[in-house]
Design an enzyme around this catalytic site. Sequence first.
Site, PDB file in Angstrom:
ATOM      1  N   GLU A  94      -8.397  10.787   2.309  1.00  0.00           N
ATOM      2  CA  GLU A  94      -9.644  10.166   2.382  1.00  0.00           C
ATOM      3  C   GLU A  94      -9.375   9.120   3.707  1.00  0.00           C
ATOM      4  OE1 GLU A  94     -11.358   8.872  -1.190  1.00  0.00           O
ATOM      5  OE2 GLU A  94     -10.395  10.135  -2.616  1.00  0.00           O
ATOM      6  N   GLU A 140      -6.019   8.466  -6.699  1.00  0.00           N
ATOM      7  CA  GLU A 140      -6.170   6.827  -6.524  1.00  0.00           C
ATOM      8  C   GLU A 140      -5.698   6.353  -8.195  1.00  0.00           C
ATOM      9  OE1 GLU A 140      -9.893   5.519  -5.097  1.00  0.00           O
ATOM     10  OE2 GLU A 140      -9.272   6.034  -3.011  1.00  0.00           O
TER      11      GLU A 140
END
Length: 503
Positions: free
Chosen positions: A291, A172
Site C-alpha cells: 500500500e 495491518e
Amino acid sequence: MQARVTLHRDYVISPIDPRLYGGFLEHMGRAIYSGIYEPEHPTADEDGFRQDVLTLVKELAPPMVRYPGGNFVSAYNWEDGIGPRDQRPVRLDLAWHSRESNQIGIHEFADWATKAGTQMMLAVNLGSRGIDAARNFLEYVNHPGGSAWSDQRIANGRSEPWNVKLWCLGNEMDGPWQIGQKSAAEYGHLAHETGKAMKAFDRSIELVACGSSNPYMESYPSWEASVLDECYETVDYISLHMYFTNYSDHLGDYLALSEQVDQYIVSIGGVIDYIKAKKRSRKSVYICFDEWNVWYHSKERDRQVLEGDDWPFAPPILEDIYNLEDALLIGCVLNTFIRRSDRVKIACMAQLVNVIAPIMTEKGGAAWKQSIFYPLYFASRYGQGNALRLAVDSPTYEASDVGEVPYLDISAVHDESGGWVTLFIVNRHPDEALALDTEILGFERLALVEHQTLRGDDLKAVNEAGHPERIQPVPGSGLEVDTNSLQGKVAPLSYHCLRLRTS
Ligand code: AHR
C-alpha cells in the site's frame, strides 16, 4: 544548477520483478461498486463491468491487483461472496462503516481480473478469523476438484481452479483501528501457523506477512523483528505501507517524502537481514510494499461518513483528487522502488479506482485518468528489465525530516531483450532548470527515441470529469543523446520518461 550521472550496463542493482507496479482494489467507497462494477452504466458489459474503466486499467497494465482489502478483509467472510447472488447476505462493514451487498465476490473479481489482463493477489482474514477460513478459501480458489470446497466452486460455475500464487496473511494487524488487532508475537505466531497450513496445501504459493502499518507506529520496527522471528521460514515477503500528506503545503518537504520511503526500505532490509542471521537461514525474505500513495486531500471530507450513524452503500470516500505536485512525488517514489528493487519485489499503489486512485469515475458518467496515473503508467510499461546502479552528483536542499535531498531524482532500467534503456527523471527544484550530464556506458549505440514529460505552471492543477486532460504527458525537449552521453536541461518541477534504443 548542474548534475552529473554515470551508469554502466554491467552495474546492475537487480532484475526488476514485474509485480513492482501492482494495484489494489478494496471493498470500500466506490472502488468496486460504481468503480469497476456498475451494471446500469452505459458502458457496462454483460457482467456489469464498466468497459470504460477496463480500458483505462488495461492501459495502466498492473501485473496484479490485491483484493479484497485492506481493513475490510479483517472482518470479511469470503463465503458471503459466493453462490447465487440474490441469496448473498448484506453485511455491515465495520472498517468503513458501510453496507456491503456482496454482489461482487471471488468469482466476479476473478472474471474482472481476467478481462483486465491482470493476476489476483488475495488476502485472508486474520482479524476476526484465522487458519480454518484461510485454508478453506485457498482450497476453494486453488484446488482442481474432489474436495468439499473445490466442488463447491465447481457447483458455483467455475470448473478450473484459479491458481492464485500470492497471498497476504491479513492486513495491518498492528493497527488499533483493525478488527482483531494483535500483538507482534500473537500475529507472528498466527501468520506462521496459517502460512504453515496454506503451504501444506501448496508449497509453491507465496505469502506476505504484515509489517507495521507505517513507519510512525510506536511498535515500528520491533514489530517487524518480532513477527519475522515467528514466521521467517514460512513467509516470503514482509509488507510495508506508507501514505503521503502535504498538510503544511511545503513543496520541498513534500517532494522529499520519497527519501523517507528509501529509509523505510533500508531499515526493514536491515531487520530482515538481522532475523536471517539470527536464524542462520539460507532463505531470503523480500519486501512487498503493498500500500502506497498520496492520501490526504479527502480526509476532512470523509470524517462525516466514517464517524456518522448511517451505513451508506458505496459512499464516495477517500476520493482524493490529485494535482501535478502529487504526480511528481509519485514519480520519485517509483524511482525509489526501482533503485531498491533488490529488496522491493512487489508493490501496489493503493488503490486503483476511485479510492485514492489513478482512475476516477462518475456514477453513470465519465471515467478519467488522474495526474498520478502517468508516472505509474510509464514505470509499468517501461520500467522492466535490470535496474541500473547510478553514480549521481546533484545539488541538494535541506528538507525538514530527512535532511539533504538531491534536486535530481533519477532511476534507470535496462531492458536487454527489447534493446532499451529507460530513464525516469524528476527535477525537484521549484524554479531552476537542471543542466544534466549523463554518461551511459557499456552500449555501442544509443538513440533517444521517445521523451515524454509532465509539467505545468500550476502545481495544484487537477484533472476532473469536465477537464480530464489538464495534466497529461507531452513530448519533451531539451535533452539530446550524443554517442554515450545524454545532455541538456531538465525544467524545474518536471517529470520525464526517456526511452533510448540500444541497437
Ligand atoms: O487503502 C486504504 C486503507 O489504508 C486500507 O484499507 C488499509 O490497509 C490502510 O490503512
